[in-house]
Design a protein around this motif. Structure first.
Motif, short mmCIF file in Angstrom:
data_model
loop_
_atom_site.label_atom_id
_atom_site.label_comp_id
_atom_site.label_asym_id
_atom_site.label_seq_id
_atom_site.Cartn_x
_atom_site.Cartn_y
_atom_site.Cartn_z
N GLU A 258 1.36 -7.32 1.36
CA GLU A 258 2.18 -7.45 0.15
C GLU A 258 1.62 -8.50 -0.80
OE1 GLU A 258 4.28 -5.34 -0.72
OE2 GLU A 258 4.33 -4.28 1.19
N ALA B 245 -1.60 -7.14 -2.39
CA ALA B 245 -1.21 -6.07 -3.31
C ALA B 245 -0.66 -6.66 -4.60
CB ALA B 245 -0.17 -5.17 -2.65
N SER B 246 0.16 -7.66 -4.46
CA SER B 246 0.77 -8.22 -5.66
C SER B 246 -0.27 -8.90 -6.54
CB SER B 246 1.91 -9.15 -5.25
OG SER B 246 1.68 -10.45 -5.72
N THR C 80 -1.91 -6.17 -8.38
CA THR C 80 -1.01 -5.68 -9.42
C THR C 80 -1.07 -6.60 -10.65
OG1 THR C 80 0.46 -4.67 -7.81
CG2 THR C 80 1.38 -5.14 -9.98
N GLU C 81 -1.05 -7.91 -10.39
CA GLU C 81 -1.15 -8.85 -11.50
C GLU C 81 -2.43 -8.62 -12.30
OE1 GLU C 81 -0.57 -12.99 -10.35
OE2 GLU C 81 1.02 -12.30 -9.00
N GLN D 197 -1.59 -0.42 -10.70
CA GLN D 197 -0.21 0.02 -10.48
C GLN D 197 0.30 -0.50 -9.14
OE1 GLN D 197 -0.47 4.24 -10.48
NE2 GLN D 197 -1.24 4.37 -12.59
N ARG D 198 1.61 -0.74 -9.09
CA ARG D 198 2.16 -1.40 -7.92
C ARG D 198 1.96 -0.61 -6.63
NH1 ARG D 198 7.63 -3.35 -6.27
NH2 ARG D 198 8.55 -2.35 -8.06
N MET D 199 2.38 0.62 -6.64
CA MET D 199 2.29 1.41 -5.41
C MET D 199 0.83 1.61 -4.99
SD MET D 199 5.14 2.07 -4.02
CE MET D 199 6.34 0.88 -4.59
N SER E 9 -1.60 -0.40 -5.49
CA SER E 9 -2.05 -1.66 -4.90
C SER E 9 -1.58 -1.76 -3.45
CB SER E 9 -1.48 -2.86 -5.66
OG SER E 9 -1.93 -2.85 -6.99
N ARG E 10 -0.34 -1.41 -3.24
CA ARG E 10 0.22 -1.55 -1.89
C ARG E 10 -0.47 -0.60 -0.92
NH1 ARG E 10 6.24 -0.81 -1.66
NH2 ARG E 10 6.12 -2.06 0.24
N ALA F 5 0.55 7.39 -5.61
CA ALA F 5 -0.40 6.29 -5.45
C ALA F 5 -1.76 6.81 -5.01
CB ALA F 5 0.13 5.29 -4.43
#
Lengths: 181, 181
Positions: free
Chosen positions: A28, A31-32, A35-36, A40-42, A44-45, A77
């Motif tokens: 997490e 991934a975050s 994302t920064e 895209q969030r998903m 990245s995760r 994703a």
DNA sequence: CCTTAACTTCACAAATTTGTGAAAGTAGCG
DNA sequence: CGCTACTTTCACAAATTTGTGAAGTTAAGG
């Protein structure tokens, strides 16, 4: 995927030797950070999850489970990651399950493909030079930008070669097409 | 700013020698490409406008006018650009007007500061190696990622030096702190 | 000091993006 | 062939982001 051969009630180290919670926190967190940086969030995760998986390969169901998201989200994703060549899709023969696998040398490849973006920008910028006139201050500034990008692209090639060399000296195993243990 | 000494009713070339419409199209096109690459929309537009301005410097009002946005939007965009060191804010002495000016060698600087991001990622990734164990396949993969990023950072230094050299051979003027004609 | 030009902040409306559940495809396998 | 396990697509609700107008703040110039 990484098999969990045991799950302790405390959520701590399992027989597979991984602390599931700590791994998840790492996933997490990384991934975050991606994302920064604009991903895209998903996506990245999913990417981070694959990165932390021993095989570097998971099924849709495994991803959905690990990340607590719907199959639809995984689909989206994975679509994106496939598009940008960071993940490959494989069909397990004799099964209706897809496996998503980290591309070999992802970072190398991903960085190398920055090249594409630069080329596109260069083209637009050259148009800008033409419109502004290469003898105007603005035109000259943009021309310098083009020159810088061209320089970067040229350097990238040499750099990637040097990485190949350097990598060997670090003793990382050569990549076969299929990293399963 | 770039003075428009005349505006023809066709919107074509003005006395200043610029085709305002064409310039605007260029600005919007390049901005949109930067946006696709992850930059906020208004920030991209403001940046592109400055890039295409002869002085590389515009006031808030000029930006608002050129891009057809509210002062608030300019404020937000400029804040961001200042944050990431792509634009500098100057106060015109004896006036209550700010000027926003492109940082010298923006691309060089911006690229160099990618360094920061890499360092942050490296730190997270090292933590990942620790959690997964450097002898597990996943740990090893992440360790390789760290190595690649370290390599990149090292290369970046040499590359920037070489750019300095190369730039001279292209005959671009040295940067003084104040590029007004 | 007061006026006023300029920038910033704030609350909100609009637009966009994101993720979901559910329906609709696909393709193995009997 | 058709059952069933999986994946994708779709319509929508929720959340987030984005940009605005208007009020608030600061500082130059009389």
């Amino acid at each position: 995927m990484t098999s969990e051969t045991g799950t302790s009630e405390t959520g701590r180290t399992t027989r597979s030797g991984r602390d599931a919670e700590a791994v998840s926190r790492f996933v997490e967190r990384f991934a975050s950070e991606m994302t920064e940086a604009g991903m895209q969030r998903m996506a990245s995760r999913v990417f981070a999850a694959l990165l932390a998986d021993d095989d570097g390969s998971m099924t849709s169901a495994e991803l959905a489970m690990a990340l607590q998201i719907s199959p639809a989200a995984v689909s989206g994703a994975v679509n994106y990651l496939t598009q940008v060549s960071m993940v490959g899709r494989e069909r397990e023969p004799g099964s209706r399950r897809d496996r998503y696998r980290l591309i070999d040398e992802v970072w190398f490849t991903t960085f190398a493909s920055r090249d594409r973006v630069l080329t596109r920008w260069e083209s637009t910028l050259r148009e800008g030079v033409r419109i502004l006139g290469k003898d105007t201050p603005a035109g000259a500034r943009i021309a310098e930008t083009v020159a810088f990008f061209e320089f970067l692209q040229a350097e990238l090639v040499g750099m990637m070669d040097r990485w190949g060399e350097h990598r060997k000296t670090l003793g990382f195993p050569a990549h076969d097409g299929h990293a399963d243990a």
